[in-house]
Every structure is written in C-alpha cells, then in structure tokens.
Enzyme design. Structure first.
Site, mmCIF file in Angstrom:
data_model
loop_
_atom_site.group_PDB
_atom_site.id
_atom_site.type_symbol
_atom_site.label_atom_id
_atom_site.label_comp_id
_atom_site.label_asym_id
_atom_site.label_seq_id
_atom_site.Cartn_x
_atom_site.Cartn_y
_atom_site.Cartn_z
ATOM 1 N N TYR A 186 1.593 5.492 -2.628
ATOM 2 C CA TYR A 186 1.907 6.901 -2.350
ATOM 3 C C TYR A 186 3.262 7.284 -2.938
ATOM 4 C CZ TYR A 186 -2.257 6.283 0.247
ATOM 5 O OH TYR A 186 -3.561 5.973 0.548
ATOM 6 N N HIS A 237 0.812 -1.212 0.000
ATOM 7 C CA HIS A 237 0.000 0.000 0.000
ATOM 8 C C HIS A 237 0.848 1.265 0.000
ATOM 9 C CE1 HIS A 237 -3.664 2.189 -0.268
ATOM 10 N NE2 HIS A 237 -3.074 3.081 0.489
ATOM 11 N N ARG A 287 -12.147 -10.126 -10.389
ATOM 12 C CA ARG A 287 -10.955 -9.578 -11.045
ATOM 13 C C ARG A 287 -10.013 -10.738 -11.374
ATOM 14 N NH1 ARG A 287 -7.050 -6.860 -6.371
ATOM 15 N NH2 ARG A 287 -5.774 -6.500 -8.194
ATOM 16 N N ARG A 288 -8.972 -10.478 -12.143
ATOM 17 C CA ARG A 288 -7.897 -11.426 -12.419
ATOM 18 C C ARG A 288 -8.394 -12.791 -12.914
ATOM 19 N NH1 ARG A 288 -3.572 -10.500 -7.486
ATOM 20 N NH2 ARG A 288 -2.537 -8.779 -8.507
ATOM 21 N N HIS A 347 -11.164 0.949 -9.099
ATOM 22 C CA HIS A 347 -10.587 1.975 -8.213
ATOM 23 C C HIS A 347 -9.183 2.374 -8.667
ATOM 24 C CE1 HIS A 347 -8.567 3.626 -4.677
ATOM 25 N NE2 HIS A 347 -7.789 2.555 -4.608
ATOM 26 N N PHE A 348 -8.322 1.377 -8.883
ATOM 27 C CA PHE A 348 -6.930 1.806 -9.063
ATOM 28 C C PHE A 348 -6.619 2.324 -10.467
ATOM 29 C CE2 PHE A 348 -6.079 -2.936 -9.265
ATOM 30 C CZ PHE A 348 -5.526 -2.993 -10.539
ATOM 31 N N HIS A 349 -7.546 2.093 -11.411
ATOM 32 C CA HIS A 349 -7.310 2.729 -12.716
ATOM 33 C C HIS A 349 -7.641 4.225 -12.687
ATOM 34 C CE1 HIS A 349 -6.744 -1.355 -14.174
ATOM 35 N NE2 HIS A 349 -6.163 -0.808 -15.224
HETATM 36 FE FE1 HAS Z 1 -6.074 2.272 -3.236
HETATM 37 C C1 HAS Z 1 -6.464 -1.161 -3.525
HETATM 38 C C2 HAS Z 1 -7.746 2.211 -0.244
HETATM 39 C C3 HAS Z 1 -5.516 5.661 -2.834
HETATM 40 C C4 HAS Z 1 -3.817 2.185 -5.817
HETATM 41 N N1 HAS Z 1 -5.318 0.812 -4.460
HETATM 42 C C5 HAS Z 1 -5.616 -0.540 -4.432
HETATM 43 C C6 HAS Z 1 -4.888 -1.207 -5.459
HETATM 44 C C7 HAS Z 1 -4.105 -0.267 -6.085
HETATM 45 C C8 HAS Z 1 -4.389 1.001 -5.448
HETATM 46 C C9 HAS Z 1 -3.128 -0.494 -7.217
HETATM 47 O O1 HAS Z 1 -8.575 0.122 1.815
HETATM 48 C C10 HAS Z 1 -5.016 -2.697 -5.817
HETATM 49 C C11 HAS Z 1 -3.992 -3.579 -5.177
HETATM 50 C C12 HAS Z 1 -4.245 -5.007 -5.601
HETATM 51 O O2 HAS Z 1 -3.850 -5.356 -6.719
HETATM 52 O O3 HAS Z 1 -4.886 -5.741 -4.853
HETATM 53 N N2 HAS Z 1 -6.586 3.669 -1.834
HETATM 54 C C13 HAS Z 1 -7.295 3.452 -0.712
HETATM 55 C C14 HAS Z 1 -7.512 4.706 -0.003
HETATM 56 C C15 HAS Z 1 -6.873 5.679 -0.749
HETATM 57 C C16 HAS Z 1 -6.285 5.015 -1.876
HETATM 58 C C17 HAS Z 1 -8.257 4.925 1.249
HETATM 59 N N3 HAS Z 1 -4.905 3.659 -4.147
HETATM 60 C C18 HAS Z 1 -4.810 4.992 -3.828
HETATM 61 C C19 HAS Z 1 -3.857 5.631 -4.680
HETATM 62 C C20 HAS Z 1 -3.372 4.651 -5.531
HETATM 63 C C21 HAS Z 1 -4.042 3.419 -5.175
HETATM 64 C C22 HAS Z 1 -3.481 7.085 -4.595
HETATM 65 C C23 HAS Z 1 -2.351 4.730 -6.606
HETATM 66 C C24 HAS Z 1 -1.672 5.796 -6.925
HETATM 67 N N4 HAS Z 1 -6.956 0.821 -2.121
HETATM 68 C C25 HAS Z 1 -7.530 0.997 -0.909
HETATM 69 C C26 HAS Z 1 -7.920 -0.308 -0.365
HETATM 70 C C27 HAS Z 1 -7.556 -1.273 -1.297
HETATM 71 C C28 HAS Z 1 -6.950 -0.540 -2.388
HETATM 72 C C29 HAS Z 1 -8.568 -0.599 0.923
HETATM 73 C C30 HAS Z 1 -7.730 -2.797 -1.179
HETATM 74 C C31 HAS Z 1 -8.987 -3.256 -1.819
HETATM 75 C C32 HAS Z 1 -9.091 -4.773 -1.777
HETATM 76 O O4 HAS Z 1 -9.927 -5.285 -1.042
HETATM 77 O O5 HAS Z 1 -8.339 -5.455 -2.486
HETATM 78 C C33 HAS Z 1 -6.783 7.152 -0.358
HETATM 79 O O6 HAS Z 1 -5.430 7.544 -0.280
HETATM 80 C C34 HAS Z 1 -7.539 8.034 -1.313
HETATM 81 C C35 HAS Z 1 -7.612 9.477 -0.837
HETATM 82 C C36 HAS Z 1 -8.034 10.403 -1.942
HETATM 83 C C37 HAS Z 1 -8.912 11.380 -1.838
HETATM 84 C C38 HAS Z 1 -9.275 12.185 -3.071
HETATM 85 C C39 HAS Z 1 -8.854 13.646 -3.018
HETATM 86 C C40 HAS Z 1 -9.215 14.301 -4.297
HETATM 87 C C41 HAS Z 1 -8.376 15.042 -5.072
HETATM 88 C C42 HAS Z 1 -8.881 15.539 -6.393
HETATM 89 C C43 HAS Z 1 -9.457 16.948 -6.276
HETATM 90 C C44 HAS Z 1 -9.880 17.410 -7.622
HETATM 91 C C45 HAS Z 1 -9.929 18.708 -8.001
HETATM 92 C C46 HAS Z 1 -10.318 19.038 -9.413
HETATM 93 C C47 HAS Z 1 -9.602 19.841 -7.098
HETATM 94 C C48 HAS Z 1 -9.599 11.695 -0.574
HETATM 95 C C49 HAS Z 1 -6.983 15.403 -4.671
HETATM 96 C C50 HAS Z 1 -11.779 19.293 -9.577
HETATM 97 C C51 HAS Z 1 -12.528 18.013 -9.728
HETATM 98 C C52 HAS Z 1 -13.863 17.893 -9.811
HETATM 99 C C53 HAS Z 1 -14.487 16.513 -9.877
HETATM 100 C C54 HAS Z 1 -14.753 19.070 -9.799
#
Ligand code: HAS
Length: 588
Positions: A223, A219, A444-445, A380-382
């Site tokens: 980041y 995980h 998946r997979r 999610h991760f795409h």
């Molecule tokens: Fe994740 C699984 C939880 C972030 C990548 N994640 C994965 C896997 C990958 C991945 C590759 O808790 C699959 C692994 C596998 O093969 O099994 N992930 C999270 C959480 C966050 C999170 C809580 N993940 C990421 C990021 C990744 C990434 C970043 C890659 C770079 N993830 C999980 C969990 C799993 C998981 C479980 C396991 C699932 C399972 O059961 O297998 C947090 O860090 C996310 C926080 C993000 C925010 C969003 C902030 C928004 C922003 C955009 C603002 C936009 C603006 C523009 C200002 C709170 C910064 C205007 C836009 C408009 C729409 C108006």
C-alpha cells in the site's frame, strides 16, 4: 511554482536514478521468462545466475525503484500543494542515504553475496552490506517526512487556520505514517536476527519469527507503493481528462485513505496461511482484515469511475443522460496538452481491476492453499505493483521531468502508446502465470527450464510448457512498452530547455467537498491503527517466538527446487551428540 537548482537536481535524481535501475530490473524480468520457459537452459547467463537475477529483479523493481521514486514524487507534490520550498540540507541528507544504501545493496547483489530474493527469508543469508544498505535506503526515505514535510504542514496549518490539509498532502501523510510503522518490524528482523547471523555473531535464529516480522512489513508495503498512484488518480487524473475535470468526492477519497491507515497493517498473516506454528484463529482474523483493506480500493474504483464520468460530461453537456456511451469520449490516445498521460492511468486501472480480484482470491484462506507458492502469485502482483503502480510512476516521471527541466515532452506518440503495449504484455504474462499456477500448480521462483520444463529431467511436466512460452511473449511486450516510455523520458530529459523549470501539477477540485472533520483527525486515526496492529500481532508473534524453532527440517539446497530427503540436525543436537561421544571416550 519555481524551484531552486539544488532542489531541481535532487528531485530529478529521485526520478531518473530509480528508472535507470529499473532498466536492469526489467532486463532481469525478461531473463526470468526465458529461463523459466527453458529458452535459456542454464544455471546462469553472462555471469549472473538465475536466483541472483531474480533477487535483482525483485529488489530493484519492488523495493528500490518504488521507494526512491515515491520520495521524489511526494517531495514535488507536497512542495506544490503547500506552496512551500523544500529544505535543501534535509533533502541532500535523504538523497545521500538512499543512494549510498542502494549502492551497498547493489554491490552485494551483483557480486553474488546477497542471493536472497526480495523477501530475504532465512536460511538464505546475505552479506551485511545488503542489510545495512536496505536500512539506509529506508531511513533515508523517512527523512523528508519528519524534517521537511511535517514542519511545512504545521506552518501551513498556522497560516490557514480551520482549513483541511490539501488532499494530496493528506494522502501522502497517511502513506508515510504507514511507512514509519511498518518499518519497525522489518528493522527488528534485520537488526536482531539477520545482521547478527550474517556477521557470525549468532549461530541460529528463529525462521518463523523472521518470516512473521517480514510479512508484518511485507503486506503493508504494497500500500506504500499503491497510495501515491491513488493520490495521482484522485487529484491529477480528472484534470488530464478535461480542463473542467473534477474529483467526484473529496470525502470518499479521504475515507479511502483512512481505511488504508487502519487496515493495511493487521493483515500480514495472509502470506503465512501455510506456515505451521501460528494458530488458525489469528490467520482467520488477518484474513478478515484483508477483506477490510480491499474496501478502500472498491471505494476508489467507484470514485475514480465517477470522476471520469463527471469530467467527460462537464466538457460535453450533450452526454448528460448517457449511461455508458460517455466512456468512448475518454482521451484514450490523444496528444494535445497533457492528454498523452491518460493511457498510463487507464491501462493501469484496467490491470488493477484484475489485480484486485486475484488479491481477493489470494486472501481467501482456502483458495490460498491452492495458489500459494504457485505462479498465480506473481501473476497477481504484476497486475498491481507491476501494473497500475509502475504505469502511473512512469507517466508521472516523464511529466515531472519535462516540468523540472523546462522541456517539451518528446516522442509523445511513443509515450502515449507505450502503456497499451505494456498492458497487453502484462495481460498475456499474467494470464499464463495465473492459469498455469491455479489449474496446474506451476511453481514460482524456480528455474523450471532446467527442471520441470526440461524433457531430460525426471521432473518433466509437459503441460506447463505452453504457459511458460506464452509468458515469454508477454514478457517481451512488457519490455517493449517500457522501452517506449524510457525513450520518451530520456529524450525529454535531454531536450533543449524552452521554458522555466517549475514544479507543477494539474490538481483537480472536488465536486463533493463537504466538511468531514472526523476524517481529518490524522492523529486519532494513527493511534487507532497502532492499537489495532498491536492487538492483532501480539498473539502471532508470541506463537512464532515460542513455537517457531523446528529441528529435523529437510535440508535445503538452492540449486535444486525439491527438498533433499535428508534431515538437517540442529546445532544443539550436533553438540549433544559430540558431548556424548566425548563422554563415552572418557569413560573408556
Ligand atoms: Fe497482493 C501477494 C492479497 C493488493 C502486491 N501481493 C502479493 C505479492 C505482492 C503483492 C508483491 O491475501 C507477493 C508477495 C510475495 O512475493 O510472496 N493483495 C491482496 C489483496 C489486495 C492486494 C486482498 N497486492 C495488492 C497490491 C499490491 C500487491 C495493491 C501492490 C501494489 N496479495 C494478497 C495475498 C497475497 C498477496 C493474500 C499472498 C499470496 C500468497 O499465498 O503468497 C487488495 O488490496 C486488492 C483490492 C483491489 C481491488 C480492485 C479495485 C479496482 C480498481 C480499478 C477500477 C478500474 C476502473 C477503470 C474504474 C478491490 C481501483 C475501468 C476498468 C475496467 C476493467 C472497465
């Protein structure tokens, strides 16, 4: 800033080589949607089987492309912001290790000797070259941090007493401190479990311990991919929006980086909620820390939106009182100067908004039980690593290539619309995957075209067909978006030189730049991060080591997604049985 021919070659290689590999990675992504929708109804295509292609897709896109590109981007950024040349010998060693490591792992994957997916869970075991290649790649990526950037930063501090490190350097250091720490558990898994098993030095290993060590790395690594994109959002994006653009808050950005340092590590168990053998209390504690690690992204969402607003209004004072109308003045599709870069950031941010929400769904213990191992997770991760991270890297690759080669950005129009095709494709693909995963349990997979989506199969599930077909449309749009960017990159690389080769970035000053000495003490925060990590991992590792060995688990056959209902005796049981038989014979 001028750049020596050797350093120019090194950084250009660190940009172009991973993107050339990404062509293979994305090709295998397209193959995935075709297999899964049953458009290719086969175990293999052009000599590469489904799981081999999936391994190439994951390893190239998520591990190799990201790692080498991040080193190249960070090299250029550190050099430019500290105004210090890079050390050539150190950089050649690093590049050599990363390229040799990649080639070793690529050989193993292309020859079918490492069909272990990018998570390489046992009992899937690869040829030793895959593991040694991965270790070389990762160690090579650390060489510049320890032997080039840290010495340069120390020198910079001496020359600039009392000043805080530039934000880009600060963020990069946080990222590589995290990278150094997270590599330790996966190195232990590889060196003491997988490699000995692959070389035949041991007969069995503890799979739960291996998984726990993997996710200890698996995980935080997301980041490591994300932070360079955030550094670009904070330092470069405001200047792309307008000449007078500024980062809204330097303090906000540093706080976000420190929160990443603290919370990125103690969260790996959220990938193991369904693993038996680890106590629920520790899974819950990791779940809470996972909500903690979402905080810095929320801070980033605010700071980036505020920076966009400030940057638009700085150029157009008449919008001073506008609450939302100013959004329409962002350079969504403009080609003058560096404005063609904006769509890479914007499309990435929009995708990441949904990536963040779905991450929080994943992190919620009970919701995870619904989506785990379904297509929801790739959905999610795409939108995270496949969305914001890849788009920012592609945009920066074109930008840096034009600066390093001294050429104009070619096919600018194509480069500027590419992110919108890519984003639309990713939306369609992720919508299909997430909905089918969440509501219908689409796995998946799995080569579903041969099984669940095959009318001749006893496992046929017609309700998944439409979603799988929709994901094909998404997959093709993503590939078209990538092809547009790639065409612009190659045209820029090969264009005639019109100016000097330089390393240069449009770095924005901060609107709020109050001193915050507490945040700048990286040493203290690193110690805190290490302590929290140790505390949060000792009990689960103990659990995994003591309770992780199971016998009588159903046998696994990679050709069939459904476990065969036949028990697999442990080696000890087989030996004991054989000994009993021998004793019986001797008695007789
Ligand atoms: Fe994740 C699984 C939880 C972030 C990548 N994640 C994965 C896997 C990958 C991945 C590759 O808790 C699959 C692994 C596998 O093969 O099994 N992930 C999270 C959480 C966050 C999170 C809580 N993940 C990421 C990021 C990744 C990434 C970043 C890659 C770079 N993830 C999980 C969990 C799993 C998981 C479980 C396991 C699932 C399972 O059961 O297998 C947090 O860090 C996310 C926080 C993000 C925010 C969003 C902030 C928004 C922003 C955009 C603002 C936009 C603006 C523009 C200002 C709170 C910064 C205007 C836009 C408009 C729409 C108006």
């Amino acid at each position: 800033m001028q750049v020596s021919p050797a350093i120019r070659t090194i950084i250009l290689t660190e940009i172009i080589f991973p993107i050339l590999l990404l062509v293979f990675g994305i090709y295998h992504g397209v193959m995935q949607v075709l297999y899964r929708a049953g458009i290719i109804k086969a175990e293999s295509f052009l000599g590469i089987n489904y799981y081999q292609g999936l391994t190439l897709h994951g390893v190239i896109n998520a591990i190799v492309f990201t790692t080498i590109f991040i080193v190249g981007f960070s090299n250029a950024l550190i050099m430019y912001t500290l105004r210090k040349p890079l050390r050539e010998t150190v950089q050649w060693i690093s590049l050599g290790m990363m390229v040799i490591g990649t080639l070793m792992a690529a050989w193993a994957m292309f020859t079918g000797k490492a069909t272990v997916l990018y998570t390489f869970y046992p009992p899937l075991i690869a040829h030793w070259t895959f593991y040694v290649g991965a270790v070389l790649l990762v160690l090579g990526s650390l060489v510049p941090f320890f032997f080039d950037w840290i010495p340069s930063a120390i020198q910079w501090k001496r020359e600039n007493p009392g000043q805080k490190l530039p934000l880009a350097v600060f963020g990069t250091f946080v990222n590589f401190i995290l990278w150094t720490i997270m590599i330790i558990p996966v190195a232990v898994e590889i060196l003491f479990q997988l490699l000995p098993l692959s070389l035949g030095l041991v007969d069995e290993i503890n799979p739960l311990l291996a998984r726990t060590l993997f996710w200890f790395f698996g995980h935080p690594v997301v980041y490591f991919w994300l932070l360079p994109a955030y550094i670009a959002l904070y330092t470069i994006l405001p200047k792309i929006v307008s000449e007078k653009g500024k980062l809204y808050s330097d303090v906000g950005a540093r706080l976000a980086f420190i929160l990443f340092l603290i919370f990125s590590l103690p969260v790996g168990l959220h990938h193991q909620y369904t693993d038996p053998g680890i106590t629920n209390t520790w899974k819950l504690i990791h779940a809470l820390f996972t909500f903690g690690v979402a905080l810095p992204s929320m801070i980033t969402a605010f700071t980036v939106a505020a920076s966009l607003e400030y940057s638009v209004k700085a150029e157009r004072p008449e919008l001073k009182n506008s609450k939302f109308y100013w959004w329409t003045f962002l350079p969504f599709l403009r080609l003058e100067g560096d404005k063609w870069l904006f769509p890479y950031f914007f499309a990435g941010l929009v995708l990441f908004f949904f990536g963040g929400i779905t991450g929080i769904v994943n992190a919620s213990y009970n919701l995870n039980l619904v989506v785990h191992n379904t297509a929801f997770v790739p959905g999610h991760f795409h939108t995270t690593v496949g969305g914001l991270v890849t788009l920012v890297f592609l945009g920066m690759a074109i930008y840096m290539t034009s600066k390093l080669r001294g050429t104009d950005v070619k096919l600018k129009g194509l480069a500027a619309i590419a992110p919108y095709f890519y984003m639309q494709g990713m939306f369609i693909f992720s919508y299909a995957m997430m909905t089918a995963g969440l509501i219908q349990g689409f796995p998946r997979r799995t080569n579903t075209g041969l099984t669940y989506l095959n009318p001749d199969s006893p496992y046929y599930r017609p309700e998944w067909v439409g979603y799988a077909q929709l994901s094909v449309i998404g997959g093709f749009l993503i590939a078209i978006g990538f092809a547009f960017s790639f065409a612009s990159l190659i045209a820029t690389l090969l264009a005639p030189k019109v100016r000097e080769s330089v390393v240069e970035f449009p770095i924005a000053d901060a609107y709020h730049d109050e001193p915050a000495p507490v945040l700048n003490n990286l040493r203290a925060w690193t110690v805190a991060a290490i302590l929290l990590t140790i505390i949060s991992y000792i009990p689960p590792l103990y659990d995994a080591a003591v309770r992780g060995v199971f016998f009588k688990s159903p046998a696994y056959n990679e050709k069939y997604p459904v476990p065969i209902k036949e028990m697999q005796p442990s080696e000890r049981e087989t030996k004991e049985k054989a000994e009993k038989e021998t004793k019986k014979v001797v008695k007789k």
